[in-house]
Design a protein around this motif. Structure first.
Motif, short mmCIF file in Angstrom:
data_model
loop_
_atom_site.label_atom_id
_atom_site.label_comp_id
_atom_site.label_asym_id
_atom_site.label_seq_id
_atom_site.Cartn_x
_atom_site.Cartn_y
_atom_site.Cartn_z
N HIS A 100 33.39 -95.94 39.79
CA HIS A 100 32.43 -96.02 40.88
C HIS A 100 32.81 -94.99 41.93
N CYS A 135 27.74 -95.84 46.41
CA CYS A 135 28.36 -95.42 45.16
C CYS A 135 27.72 -94.10 44.74
N GLU A 137 28.83 -92.33 42.02
CA GLU A 137 29.10 -92.04 40.60
C GLU A 137 28.17 -92.95 39.81
N CYS A 139 26.84 -95.54 37.57
CA CYS A 139 27.63 -96.61 36.94
C CYS A 139 26.78 -97.61 36.18
N HIS A 143 23.27 -99.04 39.91
CA HIS A 143 23.95 -97.99 40.66
C HIS A 143 23.33 -97.73 42.04
N MET A 146 24.07 -100.19 44.85
CA MET A 146 25.47 -100.52 45.10
C MET A 146 25.90 -99.97 46.45
CU1 CUA Z 1 28.80 -98.01 41.23
CU2 CUA Z 1 27.29 -96.20 40.91
#
Ligand code: CUA
Length: 153
Positions: A100, A135, A137, A139, A143, A146
């Protein structure tokens, strides 16, 4: 004719996209996790300091607060934190599952959280207000939702 206009637009978007990819790749490469301490991702909840997420005042260190975050798909624990304006804060974070991100919008706080490792970042909060922690990245399906919130008061 409209066709030509659309073609130009398409080509321009492609170039912009490639530039963004290039910049993020560079950015990514130049920002490795700041600390490489191994932690068992399956036992994160039992291991200090991750057994006690949140804001902790500390004494006798170079920073005033330690802020502990546990990331997992697709949320952060805690969902919101508050620290006093002007204080020096050490962010300590890890993930229980996949990679993340931990980026605080509008600040220079930006970490990658890797399963099995502890990421740390020390900074002085010199801007008051509410900052979205997100976040960055990819995921999974959650996502984009997040997030957490940093309140500097
Ligand atoms: Cu956790 Cu994108």
């Amino acid at each position: 004719k409209y066709e030509k206009w659309w073609l130009t637009l398409g080509a321009t978007s492609l170039v912009v996209f490639l530039i963004i990819v290039g910049i993020s790749a560079f950015h990514y490469g130049s920002h490795p996790p700041s600390a490489k301490v191994y932690i068992d991702p399956e036992r994160v909840d039992e291991i200090a300091p991750f057994n006690n997420p949140g804001v902790h005042k500390v004494e006798g260190k170079d920073w005033d607060y330690e802020v502990v975050f546990v990331a997992s798909a697709f949320y952060y624990n805690p969902p919101e934190i508050e620290v006093p304006f002007g204080s020096t804060v050490k962010f300590i974070a890890t993930t229980k599952d996949v990679v993340h991100g931990f980026q605080v919008a509008g600040t220079n706080i930006n970490m990658m959280l890797e399963p099995g490792y502890v990421s740390e970042y020390v900074t002085t909060v010199d801007k008051a207000g509410e900052f979205l922690i997100l976040c960055n990245e990819y995921c999974g399906v959650g996502h984009s939702t997040m997030t957490s919130m940093l309140k500097v008061v």
